[in-house]
Scaffold this motif. Structure first.
Motif, PDB file in Angstrom:
ATOM      1  N   GLN A 208       0.623  -1.274  -0.103  1.00  0.00           N
ATOM      2  CA  GLN A 208       0.062   0.155   0.009  1.00  0.00           C
ATOM      3  C   GLN A 208       0.881   1.137   0.073  1.00  0.00           C
ATOM      4  O   GLN A 208       0.407   2.244  -0.768  1.00  0.00           O
ATOM      5  N   ILE A 209       1.902   1.277   0.765  1.00  0.00           N
ATOM      6  CA  ILE A 209       2.823   2.445   0.806  1.00  0.00           C
ATOM      7  C   ILE A 209       3.386   2.404  -0.612  1.00  0.00           C
ATOM      8  O   ILE A 209       3.613   3.652  -1.177  1.00  0.00           O
ATOM      9  N   ALA A 210       3.950   1.439  -1.194  1.00  0.00           N
ATOM     10  CA  ALA A 210       4.458   1.460  -2.661  1.00  0.00           C
ATOM     11  C   ALA A 210       3.834   1.984  -3.483  1.00  0.00           C
ATOM     12  O   ALA A 210       4.071   2.704  -4.527  1.00  0.00           O
ATOM     13  N   GLN A 211       2.494   1.834  -3.394  1.00  0.00           N
ATOM     14  CA  GLN A 211       1.333   2.332  -4.625  1.00  0.00           C
ATOM     15  C   GLN A 211       1.476   3.944  -4.400  1.00  0.00           C
ATOM     16  O   GLN A 211       1.136   4.338  -5.409  1.00  0.00           O
ATOM     17  N   MET A 212       1.737   4.290  -3.399  1.00  0.00           N
ATOM     18  CA  MET A 212       1.982   5.964  -3.230  1.00  0.00           C
ATOM     19  C   MET A 212       3.108   6.684  -3.673  1.00  0.00           C
ATOM     20  O   MET A 212       3.158   7.923  -4.039  1.00  0.00           O
ATOM     21  N   VAL A 213       4.186   5.610  -4.093  1.00  0.00           N
ATOM     22  CA  VAL A 213       5.367   6.076  -4.540  1.00  0.00           C
ATOM     23  C   VAL A 213       5.121   6.433  -6.136  1.00  0.00           C
ATOM     24  O   VAL A 213       4.645   5.845  -6.939  1.00  0.00           O
ATOM     25  N   SER A 214       5.959   7.849  -6.396  1.00  0.00           N
ATOM     26  CA  SER A 214       5.785   8.129  -7.777  1.00  0.00           C
ATOM     27  C   SER A 214       6.483   7.170  -8.666  1.00  0.00           C
ATOM     28  O   SER A 214       7.162   6.078  -8.397  1.00  0.00           O
ATOM     29  N   SER A 215       6.028   7.111 -10.172  1.00  0.00           N
ATOM     30  CA  SER A 215       6.207   6.036 -10.969  1.00  0.00           C
ATOM     31  C   SER A 215       7.546   6.531 -11.509  1.00  0.00           C
ATOM     32  O   SER A 215       8.161   5.584 -12.460  1.00  0.00           O
ATOM     33  N   ASP A 216       8.194   7.632 -11.144  1.00  0.00           N
ATOM     34  CA  ASP A 216       9.438   7.818 -12.054  1.00  0.00           C
ATOM     35  C   ASP A 216      10.697   7.205 -11.007  1.00  0.00           C
ATOM     36  O   ASP A 216      11.608   7.265 -11.233  1.00  0.00           O
ATOM     37  N   ILE A 217      10.194   6.476  -9.822  1.00  0.00           N
ATOM     38  CA  ILE A 217      11.256   5.646  -9.015  1.00  0.00           C
ATOM     39  C   ILE A 217      11.903   4.564  -9.926  1.00  0.00           C
ATOM     40  O   ILE A 217      10.793   3.662 -10.318  1.00  0.00           O
ATOM     41  N   ASP A 218      12.947   4.212  -9.605  1.00  0.00           N
ATOM     42  CA  ASP A 218      13.414   2.656 -10.457  1.00  0.00           C
ATOM     43  C   ASP A 218      13.337   1.517  -9.156  1.00  0.00           C
ATOM     44  O   ASP A 218      13.199   0.554  -9.718  1.00  0.00           O
ATOM     45  N   ILE A 219      13.785   1.777  -8.080  1.00  0.00           N
ATOM     46  CA  ILE A 219      13.772   0.877  -7.384  1.00  0.00           C
ATOM     47  C   ILE A 219      13.228   1.346  -5.782  1.00  0.00           C
ATOM     48  O   ILE A 219      13.616   2.488  -5.354  1.00  0.00           O
ATOM     49  N   ILE A 220      12.602   0.584  -4.935  1.00  0.00           N
ATOM     50  CA  ILE A 220      12.313   0.777  -3.570  1.00  0.00           C
ATOM     51  C   ILE A 220      13.211   0.124  -2.559  1.00  0.00           C
ATOM     52  O   ILE A 220      13.283  -1.167  -2.902  1.00  0.00           O
ATOM     53  N   ILE A 221      14.080   0.644  -1.558  1.00  0.00           N
ATOM     54  CA  ILE A 221      14.756   0.087  -0.564  1.00  0.00           C
ATOM     55  C   ILE A 221      14.101   0.351   0.500  1.00  0.00           C
ATOM     56  O   ILE A 221      13.868   1.362   1.041  1.00  0.00           O
ATOM     57  N   THR A 222      13.504  -0.809   1.466  1.00  0.00           N
ATOM     58  CA  THR A 222      13.033  -0.716   2.658  1.00  0.00           C
ATOM     59  C   THR A 222      13.828  -1.143   3.650  1.00  0.00           C
ATOM     60  O   THR A 222      14.860  -2.002   3.624  1.00  0.00           O
ATOM     61  N   GLU A 223      13.707  -0.645   4.849  1.00  0.00           N
ATOM     62  CA  GLU A 223      14.544  -1.047   6.221  1.00  0.00           C
ATOM     63  C   GLU A 223      13.602  -1.489   7.311  1.00  0.00           C
ATOM     64  O   GLU A 223      12.572  -0.643   7.536  1.00  0.00           O
TER      65      GLU A 223
END
Length: 179
Positions: A87-102
């Motif tokens: 759900q959080i990732a869906q809020m991220v802009s589509s111009d991002i190449d990768i999401i790194i979580t901690e």
């Protein structure tokens, strides 16, 4: 929704997760890869300062407060229950190449575990949950193992595994060598 790869960095407390993520972000940015990070905080957090305008808006009852300037923006949103990583990732802009979580060690996303001898000799995750281990110890578990400072090696793995844009610097070197 654009399918942005999500990688979760996990490890025991004080294993060096944040330090390694900092190195990895710098390496990915050097390669012109757009990075989003998401930090899971089990203790709760507050980024707003009492008395400031956004704090006052929230206290007055706003469900979502956004503050924006010429160089950054932040959104504070009340939720009824903790949002899932997806759900959080869906809020991220589509111009991002990768999401790194901690900190999302229970997520079903591919994981990189940071493991230091000083923090223990057992991994938190099973090898089938991991795409790599970053460690000061030798692991023979059938997945790539990188040294604690090898952000470039991990970046190579991520680029290859998730088909991220090619390393422009190498492309330029190849083009130069053709002359």
């Amino acid at each position: 929704m654009v399918n942005i790869p999500i990688i979760t960095v996990v490890g025991k407390s004080d294993a060096g997760k944040t330090t390694f993520i900092e190195k990895l972000i710098k390496e990915l940015k050097f390669r012109d890869i757009k990075v989003c990070t998401i930090k899971h905080d089990v203790h709760g957090f507050d980024i707003d300062k009492p008395g400031k305008d956004t704090w006052r808006h929230a206290k007055a009852g706003a469900d979502t407060v956004v503050i924006s300037s010429y160089e950054k923006m932040a959104m504070i949103r009340n939720v009824q229950e903790e949002l899932t990583l997806d759900q959080i990732a869906q809020m991220v802009s589509s111009d991002i190449d990768i999401i790194i979580t901690e900190g999302y060690k229970r997520s079903n996303k591919p994981k990189i575990e940071i493991s230091r001898l000083e923090r223990g000799t057992e991994l938190l995750c099973t090898p089938d949950e991991l795409i790599a281990v970053v460690s000061d110890m030798h692991w023979n578990i059938g997945i790539p193992v990188f040294e604690l400072n090898d952000a470039a090696g991990v970046a190579n793995l991520l680029q290859s595994r998730f088909n991220l844009k090619p390393f422009k610097y190498l492309d330029n070197l190849i083009n130069i060598s053709n002359f």
